[in-house]
Design a protein around this motif. Structure first.
Motif, PDB file in Angstrom:
ATOM      1  N   ASP A 201    -109.021 -24.816  -7.237  1.00 14.05           N
ATOM      2  CA  ASP A 201    -109.397 -23.748  -8.188  1.00 14.05           C
ATOM      3  C   ASP A 201    -109.619 -22.374  -7.567  1.00 14.05           C
ATOM      4  O   ASP A 201    -109.530 -21.394  -8.388  1.00 14.05           O
ATOM      5  CB  ASP A 201    -111.093 -24.270  -8.359  1.00 14.05           C
ATOM      6  CG  ASP A 201    -111.320 -25.598  -9.103  1.00 14.05           C
ATOM      7  OD1 ASP A 201    -110.282 -26.024  -9.783  1.00 14.05           O
ATOM      8  OD2 ASP A 201    -112.192 -26.354  -8.986  1.00 14.05           O
ATOM      9  N   ARG A 202    -110.016 -22.298  -6.407  1.00 17.03           N
ATOM     10  CA  ARG A 202    -109.989 -20.758  -5.800  1.00 17.03           C
ATOM     11  C   ARG A 202    -108.572 -20.175  -5.924  1.00 17.03           C
ATOM     12  O   ARG A 202    -108.599 -19.017  -6.327  1.00 17.03           O
ATOM     13  CB  ARG A 202    -110.390 -20.754  -4.503  1.00 17.03           C
ATOM     14  CG  ARG A 202    -110.445 -19.682  -3.877  1.00 17.03           C
ATOM     15  CD  ARG A 202    -110.816 -19.443  -2.050  1.00 17.03           C
ATOM     16  NE  ARG A 202    -112.251 -20.284  -1.857  1.00 17.03           N
ATOM     17  CZ  ARG A 202    -113.357 -19.603  -2.188  1.00 17.03           C
ATOM     18  NH1 ARG A 202    -113.110 -18.242  -2.368  1.00 17.03           N
ATOM     19  NH2 ARG A 202    -114.397 -19.848  -2.045  1.00 17.03           N
ATOM     20  N   THR A 205    -107.938 -18.870  -9.392  1.00 16.93           N
ATOM     21  CA  THR A 205    -108.580 -17.790  -9.677  1.00 16.93           C
ATOM     22  C   THR A 205    -107.997 -16.620  -8.940  1.00 16.93           C
ATOM     23  O   THR A 205    -107.696 -15.544  -9.450  1.00 16.93           O
ATOM     24  CB  THR A 205    -110.201 -17.738  -8.997  1.00 16.93           C
ATOM     25  OG1 THR A 205    -110.715 -19.015  -9.750  1.00 16.93           O
ATOM     26  CG2 THR A 205    -110.899 -16.570  -9.212  1.00 16.93           C
ATOM     27  N   ALA A 208    -104.556 -15.958 -10.694  1.00 16.15           N
ATOM     28  CA  ALA A 208    -104.539 -16.027 -12.204  1.00 16.15           C
ATOM     29  C   ALA A 208    -103.668 -17.066 -12.663  1.00 16.15           C
ATOM     30  O   ALA A 208    -102.698 -17.146 -13.735  1.00 16.15           O
ATOM     31  CB  ALA A 208    -104.204 -14.689 -12.984  1.00 16.15           C
TER      32      ALA A 208
END
Length: 224
Positions: A201-202, A205, A208
C-alpha cells in the motif's frame, strides 16, 4: 541456514574485535570474529598461532548456525575444562540487551602469554570466562533475521527519491542496481502478511501505482 531452520533471528558479532586483560601478569588477548563455517573458525586459530607464535596457549570456542547446533571448544594445553568450556559458556549464555541468549556464527580465541604466576584451575576458568565476557561487553553486535526480499523497478530519475522515501519510512533497503533502462531496488521486510500488505500500500502511494514489488525469496539479512 536453510529454509527449514526453526530460528528466524539470532545475534552475531559485527566483524572482528580484539580485547586484552592482564591477570596476575598473564596477558589474555581475546579475538572475536564473525564466521560462517567450522573452516572459518579453525582458520582464525591458525592465523593467530602464526601471529602470536611465542604465546603459551591459543584456546578457542565457536558457535555456528541460526539454531546453534554446532558448538566446539579447545583448551590448547591448559588443564582440561579450564579454558575452552568456560569460553564456550561465555558465548552460549551471553544475553543481549533484549535478554536473548542467541549469539551465534562467532569464534573466540584467547591468546595467553604466561606471566609466571600459576592461577590454578579455578583461576583459569574465571580468567578465560572473563576474557570472553569482557570482549563481548565491548564488541559491536548485530541481529540477523530471515526476511522477505522484494525487487522494485523504477526509472533512473525516480530511484534515488524512492530509496530515500523508503528508508525514511523505516524500510531496509539493501541496495539499488542500475540497468540499461530501469533501476531495481532490493528491500527486506519481515515475512508477515500484514507487514507485506502495508508495504504494498505504501509503495503504491509513493509511486502512484507505477512500481510493483517482485518476490525474490527469503534471505538472512544483517539488521543494524
Amino acid at each position: 541456514m536453510d529454509n527449514d531452520s526453526v530460528a528466524t533471528a539470532y545475534t552475531t558479532v559485527d566483524g572482528d574485535f580484539v580485547h586484552e586483560l592482564e591477570i596476575k601478569r598473564s596477558r589474555f588477548i581475546t579475538y572475536l570474529r564473525r564466521v560462517e563455517s567450522e573452516v572459518d573458525a579453525r582458520a582464525l586459530v591458525a592465523e593467530l598461532r602464526k601471529k602470536h607464535f611465542d604465546a603459551r596457549h591459543h584456546c578457542s570456542a565457536f558457535i555456528l548456525g541460526a539454531d546453534r547446533m554446532a558448538m566446539r571448544s579447545n583448551d590448547d594445553g591448559e588443564p582440561s575444562g579450564t579454558a575452552g568450556i568456560p569460553m564456550l559458556d561465555a558465548l552460549a549464555k551471553r544475553e543481549t540487551d533484549a535478554g536473548r541468549t542467541d549469539l551465534s556464527d562467532v569464534s573466540a580465541v584467547v591468546v595467553r602469554y604466561f606471566g609466571g604466576i600459576l592461577l590454578g584451575a579455578g583461576g583459569l576458568v574465571r580468567a578465560y570466562s572473563e576474557s570472553v565476557s569482557s570482549a563481548l561487553d565491548a564488541a559491536p553486535l548485530l541481529r540477523r533475521e530471515r526476511m522477505r526480499i522484494l525487487g522494485l523497478d523504477a526509472d533512473h530519475t525516480a530511484a534515488g527519491r524512492l530509496e530515500n522515501d523508503l528508508r525514511s519510512a523505516g524500510v531496509q533497503v539493501l541496495g539499488t542496481d542500475y540497468g540499461p533502462s530501469l533501476a531495481t531496488l532490493r528491500v527486506a521486510l519481515n515475512d508477515d502478511a500484514a507487514i507485506l500488505a502495508a508495504f504494498h500500500d505504501r509503495l503504491a502511494t509513493l509511486t502512484a501505482g507505477a512500481s510493483n514489488a517482485e518476490n525474490l525469496g527469503i534471505e538472512w539479512v544483517d539488521v543494524r
